[in-house]
Design a protein around this motif. Structure first.
Motif, PDB file in Angstrom:
ATOM      1  N   LEU A   1      63.285 -36.746  -6.456  1.00 53.15           N
ATOM      2  CA  LEU A   1      62.521 -35.499  -6.539  1.00 53.15           C
ATOM      3  C   LEU A   1      63.271 -34.414  -7.300  1.00 53.15           C
ATOM      4  O   LEU A   1      62.651 -33.455  -7.780  1.00 53.15           O
ATOM      5  N   SER A   2      64.582 -34.531  -7.390  1.00 54.35           N
ATOM      6  CA  SER A   2      65.397 -33.452  -7.962  1.00 54.35           C
ATOM      7  C   SER A   2      65.022 -33.077  -9.394  1.00 54.35           C
ATOM      8  O   SER A   2      65.046 -31.884  -9.738  1.00 54.35           O
ATOM      9  N   PRO A   3      64.667 -34.024 -10.307  1.00 56.69           N
ATOM     10  CA  PRO A   3      64.289 -33.577 -11.653  1.00 56.69           C
ATOM     11  C   PRO A   3      63.030 -32.708 -11.677  1.00 56.69           C
ATOM     12  O   PRO A   3      62.847 -31.919 -12.618  1.00 56.69           O
ATOM     13  N   MET A   4      62.166 -32.826 -10.671  1.00 56.88           N
ATOM     14  CA  MET A   4      60.938 -32.034 -10.637  1.00 56.88           C
ATOM     15  C   MET A   4      61.134 -30.674  -9.964  1.00 56.88           C
ATOM     16  O   MET A   4      60.242 -29.845  -9.985  1.00 56.88           O
ATOM     17  N   ILE A   5      62.287 -30.464  -9.340  1.00 57.22           N
ATOM     18  CA  ILE A   5      62.578 -29.186  -8.682  1.00 57.22           C
ATOM     19  C   ILE A   5      63.124 -28.214  -9.720  1.00 57.22           C
ATOM     20  O   ILE A   5      63.945 -28.597 -10.567  1.00 57.22           O
ATOM     21  N   PRO A   6      62.700 -26.956  -9.675  1.00 53.42           N
ATOM     22  CA  PRO A   6      63.232 -25.970 -10.633  1.00 53.42           C
ATOM     23  C   PRO A   6      64.745 -25.863 -10.546  1.00 53.42           C
ATOM     24  O   PRO A   6      65.335 -25.955  -9.454  1.00 53.42           O
ATOM     25  N   ALA A   7      65.368 -25.696 -11.718  1.00 51.78           N
ATOM     26  CA  ALA A   7      66.817 -25.594 -11.763  1.00 51.78           C
ATOM     27  C   ALA A   7      67.278 -24.335 -11.033  1.00 51.78           C
ATOM     28  O   ALA A   7      66.562 -23.341 -10.936  1.00 51.78           O
ATOM     29  N   GLY A   8      68.491 -24.415 -10.515  1.00 54.08           N
ATOM     30  CA  GLY A   8      69.036 -23.282  -9.778  1.00 54.08           C
ATOM     31  C   GLY A   8      69.200 -23.619  -8.310  1.00 54.08           C
ATOM     32  O   GLY A   8      69.497 -24.765  -7.929  1.00 54.08           O
ATOM     33  N   ALA A   9      68.966 -22.626  -7.468  1.00 55.51           N
ATOM     34  CA  ALA A   9      69.179 -22.799  -6.029  1.00 55.51           C
ATOM     35  C   ALA A   9      68.286 -23.872  -5.419  1.00 55.51           C
ATOM     36  O   ALA A   9      68.755 -24.651  -4.573  1.00 55.51           O
ATOM     37  N   PRO A  10      66.977 -23.980  -5.795  1.00 54.85           N
ATOM     38  CA  PRO A  10      66.158 -25.043  -5.185  1.00 54.85           C
ATOM     39  C   PRO A  10      66.687 -26.451  -5.458  1.00 54.85           C
ATOM     40  O   PRO A  10      66.763 -27.279  -4.555  1.00 54.85           O
ATOM     41  N   ARG A  11      67.086 -26.711  -6.711  1.00 55.07           N
ATOM     42  CA  ARG A  11      67.590 -28.053  -7.021  1.00 55.07           C
ATOM     43  C   ARG A  11      68.933 -28.306  -6.352  1.00 55.07           C
ATOM     44  O   ARG A  11      69.201 -29.424  -5.885  1.00 55.07           O
ATOM     45  N   VAL A  12      69.776 -27.293  -6.298  1.00 58.41           N
ATOM     46  CA  VAL A  12      71.062 -27.441  -5.615  1.00 58.41           C
ATOM     47  C   VAL A  12      70.847 -27.747  -4.145  1.00 58.41           C
ATOM     48  O   VAL A  12      71.537 -28.591  -3.552  1.00 58.41           O
ATOM     49  N   THR A  13      69.863 -27.090  -3.519  1.00 59.99           N
ATOM     50  CA  THR A  13      69.578 -27.334  -2.109  1.00 59.99           C
ATOM     51  C   THR A  13      69.119 -28.763  -1.880  1.00 59.99           C
ATOM     52  O   THR A  13      69.554 -29.434  -0.922  1.00 59.99           O
ATOM     53  N   VAL A  14      68.245 -29.263  -2.757  1.00 54.43           N
ATOM     54  CA  VAL A  14      67.739 -30.629  -2.609  1.00 54.43           C
ATOM     55  C   VAL A  14      68.867 -31.642  -2.768  1.00 54.43           C
ATOM     56  O   VAL A  14      69.017 -32.583  -1.948  1.00 54.43           O
ATOM     57  N   LEU A  15      69.702 -31.481  -3.791  1.00 56.12           N
ATOM     58  CA  LEU A  15      70.782 -32.437  -4.006  1.00 56.12           C
ATOM     59  C   LEU A  15      71.854 -32.338  -2.922  1.00 56.12           C
ATOM     60  O   LEU A  15      72.450 -33.356  -2.531  1.00 56.12           O
ATOM     61  N   SER A  16      72.094 -31.139  -2.407  1.00 61.62           N
ATOM     62  CA  SER A  16      73.061 -30.996  -1.315  1.00 61.62           C
ATOM     63  C   SER A  16      72.544 -31.648  -0.041  1.00 61.62           C
ATOM     64  O   SER A  16      73.306 -32.268   0.717  1.00 61.62           O
ATOM     65  N   THR A  17      71.233 -31.516   0.214  1.00 62.68           N
ATOM     66  CA  THR A  17      70.639 -32.187   1.376  1.00 62.68           C
ATOM     67  C   THR A  17      70.760 -33.692   1.254  1.00 62.68           C
ATOM     68  O   THR A  17      71.039 -34.395   2.242  1.00 62.68           O
ATOM     69  N   ALA A  18      70.567 -34.204   0.039  1.00 61.85           N
ATOM     70  CA  ALA A  18      70.748 -35.646  -0.175  1.00 61.85           C
ATOM     71  C   ALA A  18      72.185 -36.059   0.095  1.00 61.85           C
ATOM     72  O   ALA A  18      72.445 -37.125   0.680  1.00 61.85           O
ATOM     73  N   GLY A  19      73.152 -35.222  -0.302  1.00 62.53           N
ATOM     74  CA  GLY A  19      74.549 -35.529  -0.015  1.00 62.53           C
ATOM     75  C   GLY A  19      74.852 -35.536   1.477  1.00 62.53           C
ATOM     76  O   GLY A  19      75.615 -36.372   1.966  1.00 62.53           O
ATOM     77  N   VAL A  20      74.230 -34.605   2.216  1.00 65.52           N
ATOM     78  CA  VAL A  20      74.421 -34.569   3.669  1.00 65.52           C
ATOM     79  C   VAL A  20      73.848 -35.827   4.306  1.00 65.52           C
ATOM     80  O   VAL A  20      74.464 -36.442   5.195  1.00 65.52           O
ATOM     81  N   LEU A  21      72.663 -36.250   3.862  1.00 68.63           N
ATOM     82  CA  LEU A  21      72.051 -37.456   4.422  1.00 68.63           C
ATOM     83  C   LEU A  21      72.900 -38.691   4.137  1.00 68.63           C
ATOM     84  O   LEU A  21      73.024 -39.585   4.994  1.00 68.63           O
ATOM     85  N   ARG A  22      73.503 -38.757   2.966  1.00 67.27           N
ATOM     86  CA  ARG A  22      74.378 -39.897   2.673  1.00 67.27           C
ATOM     87  C   ARG A  22      75.629 -39.859   3.539  1.00 67.27           C
ATOM     88  O   ARG A  22      76.158 -40.921   3.936  1.00 67.27           O
ATOM     89  N   ALA A  23      76.122 -38.679   3.836  1.00 67.81           N
ATOM     90  CA  ALA A  23      77.278 -38.586   4.723  1.00 67.81           C
ATOM     91  C   ALA A  23      76.919 -39.063   6.124  1.00 67.81           C
ATOM     92  O   ALA A  23      77.698 -39.782   6.764  1.00 67.81           O
ATOM     93  N   LEU A  24      75.740 -38.681   6.603  1.00 64.66           N
ATOM     94  CA  LEU A  24      75.295 -39.167   7.910  1.00 64.66           C
ATOM     95  C   LEU A  24      75.126 -40.678   7.900  1.00 64.66           C
ATOM     96  O   LEU A  24      75.438 -41.364   8.888  1.00 64.66           O
ATOM     97  N   CYS A  25      74.638 -41.204   6.793  1.00 64.91           N
ATOM     98  CA  CYS A  25      74.498 -42.659   6.657  1.00 64.91           C
ATOM     99  C   CYS A  25      75.853 -43.343   6.731  1.00 64.91           C
ATOM    100  O   CYS A  25      76.000 -44.392   7.365  1.00 64.91           O
ATOM    101  N   GLY A  26      76.865 -42.750   6.114  1.00 57.90           N
ATOM    102  CA  GLY A  26      78.193 -43.347   6.148  1.00 57.90           C
ATOM    103  C   GLY A  26      78.777 -43.404   7.543  1.00 57.90           C
ATOM    104  O   GLY A  26      79.359 -44.419   7.940  1.00 57.90           O
TER     105      GLY A  26
END
Length: 528
Positions: free
Chosen positions: A180-205
């Protein structure tokens, strides 16, 4: 090893870890004639002869098929397979390997989307911005790892099947956010989406790594935990390699938006389905909260003496105590780990008390139970606050409880709260609280849980049999009724070492009662 009668030849048979012959060595000495002895004395040589016969050296066709298969088994499976692991190892590893294959392909699609989101192919993209985004993702993931491990660290082993599946759900959600990240506007919204994905991967680990360690400990039968983990890594490596090779072909062919999302959702659905099948195939031998509910409710439900506890008024005329039945052969029904694995849910409400029975479908919910809580939590369950922040007013009869459980390793008490059902009739929900003493063991914890389950069942049965007009029970009457049930149920479990008989039949049916798997939070102990 075999020795011939003439003592001139010795046969050595070499076997593997499971006593399968791999080779035969035949040692023979030279003939002991006069001329030979004179020659040996002259040259000081008396060497024996060793003939080697390999068990697998038959034909070229057999070498090209069986030997290759044996080589693959030796490389990717633990030594001594299948005897060195449990029976549920093979189906779990099969589904686990297939899910890793689908996850590898889906991971390539999400990785391409992430690269597009950070500006690969865009001349205006800044490498510094991409680096800062990576640092933010990594930092948020590390913080999430610490917090998640602190919150659920104790529950990862008792509920390893649930967290094994939850880990893949976290990972799949992270892939969806990446796409979904390429469809999110650049800036804070995209950073939030990618950071949330990083948090979910950490929980997965955290969830995936810890639950896999618990499952490997369950699979290892010969104390070969390290080898089981190592061979599991080898299997994942080769499957991921094959997945990347196939995924590179998929990524090069699937380029438009709709096809990418169709392929991604299909792969993720397959991934979760295979993971669900994998954890469903595991037959854990430890009794966590859910399995303890299933096992003990089935065991108690088939004990004929439990009827006296549930319906004491119908058996008063017999004037017969449970001890008088103890001489009869037990007709208890005990479920094996294989039977329980088919009944248990992957995601279950934490601490719920359910009574399973062949006549009750679905299982009847009695209430909730907390075990290993602090004394303050135990008292606060029915306490009233006072003007002082360091004192409580509690109706719980602590002297009577201390006397009743003086010879036990726990203290149990139940409180009720009315909940309205769909028929507008108030039914009590029982809340059991268990204090564990510092002398508690894994089996005494199981006894405390079984006692709470039985007491909640007796209390719910007596409440259901009460007249409809009795919508309110005074505190003193409720305390007296609860104490009476606790006394009768404890006497029932101790009469004739009944609970020791329960643990014996559970052990005979394959349950490991030395594993304490009931506490899902950091526990407390008390000294009375």
């Amino acid at each position: 090893m075999a020795l011939k009668d003439d003592s001139t030849a010795i046969t050595f048979t070499e076997v593997d870890e499971v006593n399968h012959p791999t080779a035969t060595y035949i040692y023979s000495e030279p003939a002991a004639g006069p001329a030979r002895l004179e020659q040996d004395k002259k040259h000081r040589e008396n060497w024996g002869r060793v003939d080697v016969a390999h068990a697998s050296s038959t034909t070229l066709a057999a070498w090209s098929s069986k030997s290759v298969l044996d080589f693959l088994v030796e490389v990717f499976l633990p030594a001594g397979y299948p005897h060195s692991v449990t029976d549920d190892y093979a189906p779990y590893q099969l589904f686990d390997s297939l899910q890793a294959f689908s996850s590898s392909i889906a991971g390539l699609l999400s990785s391409r989307a992430v690269l597009q989101g950070v500006g690969v192919g865009n001349a205006d993209a800044s490498p510094t911005a991409a680096l800062l985004l990576h640092i933010l993702q990594d930092s948020s993931g590390r913080i999430a790892t610490i917090l998640f491990a602190h919150r659920v660290g104790t529950a990862l082993e008792p509920e390893c099947k649930m967290y094994r599946l939850a880990a893949d759900i976290f990972n799949d959600l992270a892939m969806i956010l990446d796409c979904l990240s390429p469809m999110i506007p650049a800036g804070a919204p995209r950073v939030t989406v990618l950071s949330t994905a990083g948090v979910l991967r950490a929980l997965c680990g955290v969830a995936g790594g810890s639950s896999k360690a618990s499952l490997s400990a369950h699979f290892s039968r010969w104390g070969n935990l390290a080898e089981v983990n190592a061979k599991d890594s080898s299997q994942e490596t080769i499957i991921s390699l094959i997945g990347m090779l196939v995924g590179s072909f998929v990524v090069s062919r699937v380029t438009n938006f709709s096809t990418t999302w169709i392929c991604l959702l299909m792969l993720l659905a397959l991934h979760l389905s295979l993971n669900y099948a994998a954890v469903r195939s595991v037959q854990m031998t430890s009794l966590n909260r859910q399995r303890a509910n299933i096992v003990f409710s089935t065991l108690l439900n088939t004990d004929p003496d439990v009827t006296q506890l549930l319906h004491p008024e119908s058996t008063k005329q017999q004037h017969q105590s449970p001890a008088q039945h103890s001489h009869q052969p037990p007709s208890w029904k005990t479920l094996t780990p294989a039977h329980v694995s088919k009944q248990e849910k992957i995601f279950e409400t934490d601490g719920i008390l359910r009574w399973s029975s062949s006549t009750i479908t679905p299982p009847h919910t009695l209430g909730y139970c907390r075990i290993g809580i602090s004394l303050q939590q135990f008292l606060s369950s029915a306490a009233l606050s006072t003007t002082s922040s360091k004192s409580l007013r509690t109706p719980i009869p602590m002297p009577q409880l201390a006397t009743l459980f003086s010879k036990e390793d726990y203290i149990l008490y139940l409180t009720s709260s009315n909940s309205s059902s769909s028929s507008s009739k108030k039914t009590p929900t029982w809340h059991a609280n268990i204090l564990l003493k510092n002398t508690t063991t894994s089996q005494s914890q199981l006894k405390a849980w079984a006692h709470a389950l039985l007491a909640a069942r007796v209390l719910s049965t007596s409440s259901a049999a009460a007249p409809p007009a009795a919508d309110f029970i005074s505190t003193s009457d409720q305390i007296e009724a609860t104490m009476d049930v606790l006394h009768r149920t404890l006497e029932f479990l101790n009469e004739g070492s009944r609970f020791d008989g329960y643990t014996t039949v559970l052990t005979d049916n394959g349950w490991d009662l030395n594993i304490a798997a009931l506490e899902t939070r950091s526990g407390r102990r008390v000294v009375v």
